[in-house]
Scaffold this motif. Structure first.
Motif, PDB file in Angstrom:
ATOM      1  N   ALA A 136      31.357  83.180  87.616  1.00  0.00           N
ATOM      2  CA  ALA A 136      29.946  83.582  87.607  1.00  0.00           C
ATOM      3  C   ALA A 136      29.110  82.665  88.492  1.00  0.00           C
ATOM      4  N   VAL A 137      29.258  81.355  88.295  1.00  0.00           N
ATOM      5  CA  VAL A 137      28.491  80.389  89.101  1.00  0.00           C
ATOM      6  C   VAL A 137      29.355  79.165  89.406  1.00  0.00           C
ATOM      7  N   TYR A 138      29.374  78.800  90.673  1.00  0.00           N
ATOM      8  CA  TYR A 138      29.834  77.488  91.105  1.00  0.00           C
ATOM      9  C   TYR A 138      28.663  76.854  91.848  1.00  0.00           C
ATOM     10  N   ALA A 139      28.430  75.583  91.653  1.00  0.00           N
ATOM     11  CA  ALA A 139      27.402  74.884  92.419  1.00  0.00           C
ATOM     12  C   ALA A 139      27.933  73.501  92.748  1.00  0.00           C
ATOM     13  N   PHE A 140      27.628  73.032  93.938  1.00  0.00           N
ATOM     14  CA  PHE A 140      28.133  71.726  94.347  1.00  0.00           C
ATOM     15  C   PHE A 140      27.268  71.139  95.455  1.00  0.00           C
ATOM     16  N   ARG A 141      27.336  69.811  95.544  1.00  0.00           N
ATOM     17  CA  ARG A 141      26.626  69.100  96.604  1.00  0.00           C
ATOM     18  C   ARG A 141      27.416  69.281  97.892  1.00  0.00           C
ATOM     19  N   ALA A 142      26.787  69.914  98.867  1.00  0.00           N
ATOM     20  CA  ALA A 142      27.503  70.366 100.057  1.00  0.00           C
ATOM     21  C   ALA A 142      28.106  69.222 100.860  1.00  0.00           C
ATOM     22  N   ASP A 143      27.408  68.112 100.967  1.00  0.00           N
ATOM     23  CA  ASP A 143      27.907  67.032 101.812  1.00  0.00           C
ATOM     24  C   ASP A 143      29.043  66.257 101.159  1.00  0.00           C
ATOM     25  N   ARG A 144      29.356  66.563  99.901  1.00  0.00           N
ATOM     26  CA  ARG A 144      30.460  65.892  99.216  1.00  0.00           C
ATOM     27  C   ARG A 144      31.686  66.799  99.091  1.00  0.00           C
ATOM     28  N   LEU A 145      31.609  67.989  99.650  1.00  0.00           N
ATOM     29  CA  LEU A 145      32.739  68.921  99.615  1.00  0.00           C
ATOM     30  C   LEU A 145      33.936  68.297 100.333  1.00  0.00           C
ATOM     31  N   PRO A 146      35.112  68.222  99.682  1.00  0.00           N
ATOM     32  CA  PRO A 146      36.288  67.631 100.342  1.00  0.00           C
ATOM     33  C   PRO A 146      36.600  68.339 101.657  1.00  0.00           C
ATOM     34  N   THR A 147      37.052  67.581 102.629  1.00  0.00           N
ATOM     35  CA  THR A 147      37.330  68.147 103.949  1.00  0.00           C
ATOM     36  C   THR A 147      38.631  68.926 103.991  1.00  0.00           C
ATOM     37  N   ASN A 148      39.461  68.778 102.969  1.00  0.00           N
ATOM     38  CA  ASN A 148      40.687  69.575 102.892  1.00  0.00           C
ATOM     39  C   ASN A 148      41.065  69.777 101.435  1.00  0.00           C
ATOM     40  N   GLY A 149      42.077  70.612 101.226  1.00  0.00           N
ATOM     41  CA  GLY A 149      42.503  70.925  99.866  1.00  0.00           C
ATOM     42  C   GLY A 149      41.833  72.177  99.334  1.00  0.00           C
ATOM     43  N   PRO A 150      42.325  72.708  98.191  1.00  0.00           N
ATOM     44  CA  PRO A 150      41.852  73.988  97.670  1.00  0.00           C
ATOM     45  C   PRO A 150      40.673  73.908  96.718  1.00  0.00           C
ATOM     46  N   ASN A 151      40.244  72.704  96.353  1.00  0.00           N
ATOM     47  CA  ASN A 151      39.317  72.565  95.234  1.00  0.00           C
ATOM     48  C   ASN A 151      37.861  72.821  95.610  1.00  0.00           C
ATOM     49  N   ILE A 152      37.199  73.629  94.779  1.00  0.00           N
ATOM     50  CA  ILE A 152      35.750  73.799  94.870  1.00  0.00           C
ATOM     51  C   ILE A 152      35.069  72.877  93.859  1.00  0.00           C
TER      52      ILE A 152
END
Length: 230
Positions: free
Chosen positions: A181-197
């Motif tokens: 339904a909802v995912y929210a995250f701080r964009a600049d901390r998004l991992p540069t690789n891997g499958p995780n949101i």
């Protein structure tokens, strides 16, 4: 905008769905499935811009008619095996290049249409109040993992070693599942690789399972329309 943070929503909607061709454009309650996340994003004042990520011209046209901005993703990010997080990374990189990088991305999947602005706002507020890196909505698991089985060479065994599938429901450990339904995250901390949101310091927003449905096939779509009609 929320506490000075630029917030955008992103709905992934590729054109190659196999379970239902053009699933994102199927009718639900008199409007295309894609309209549900777009409309709820516009109904959430804290969201500054509404985007749809697609590779498909037809979906792009519908999204634009709904008022969303289009993120055109390359073909290799729209295959059956492509990860949603890679499309998110591509979107964020493109926004950075344009000098419009968001502080927070709210990912709203079209296949979970019954979310509300309150669900989104609860996640956003908790991100700031609890200094979270990411958060997602969960509900109680449809099948408790203690009652799941694996079958090896024709022999059934409890999926979790040592689990007792026969225990009364009240004695089972609490279990939850992601519902999209909802995912929210701080964009600049998004991992540069891997499958995780979900990453970093993670929060779980628990919502009632009666308020969510995950539309994967035609049966789910029929059920969702029946719920609306009732």
């Amino acid at each position: 905008m929320l506490n000075g943070k630029r917030v955008v929503s992103l709905t992934p909607a590729r054109g190659g769905s196999k379970s239902i061709p053009y699933k994102n454009l199927c009718d639900l309650g008199g409007k295309p499935l894609l309209a549900w996340p777009v409309d709820v994003a516009f109904a959430t004042p804290e969201i500054d811009e509404v985007f749809v990520s697609t590779d498909d011209e037809k979906i792009g046209t519908v999204a634009a008619d709904l008022g969303a901005k289009i993120h055109w993703r390359p073909d290799e990010l729209a295959t059956d095996s492509a990860l949603v997080v890679d499309a998110v990374r591509h979107f964020f990189s493109q926004q950075q290049q344009e000098g419009k990088a968001p502080d927070i991305i709210v990912l709203l999947e079209a296949t979970s249409p019954f979310r509300t602005p309150e669900m989104i706002l609860n996640c956003l507020r908790r991100m700031l109040d609890e200094e979270l890196d990411s958060i997602a909505t969960f509900h109680s698991a449809e099948i408790n993992p203690e009652r799941c089985w694996k079958i090896e060479q024709g022999i059934p065994k409890p999926f979790i070693d040592g689990a007792i599938p026969w225990k009364p429901r009240q004695e089972l450990s609490a279990a939850y599942q992601l519902n999209g339904a909802v995912y929210a995250f701080r964009a600049d901390r998004l991992p540069t690789n891997g499958p995780n949101i979900l990453f970093g310091k993670i929060g779980a927003e628990i919502i009632s399972k009666d308020k969510v449905i995950d539309i994967d096939d035609r049966k789910d779509l029929i059920i969702a329309n029946a719920i609306l009609e009732s």
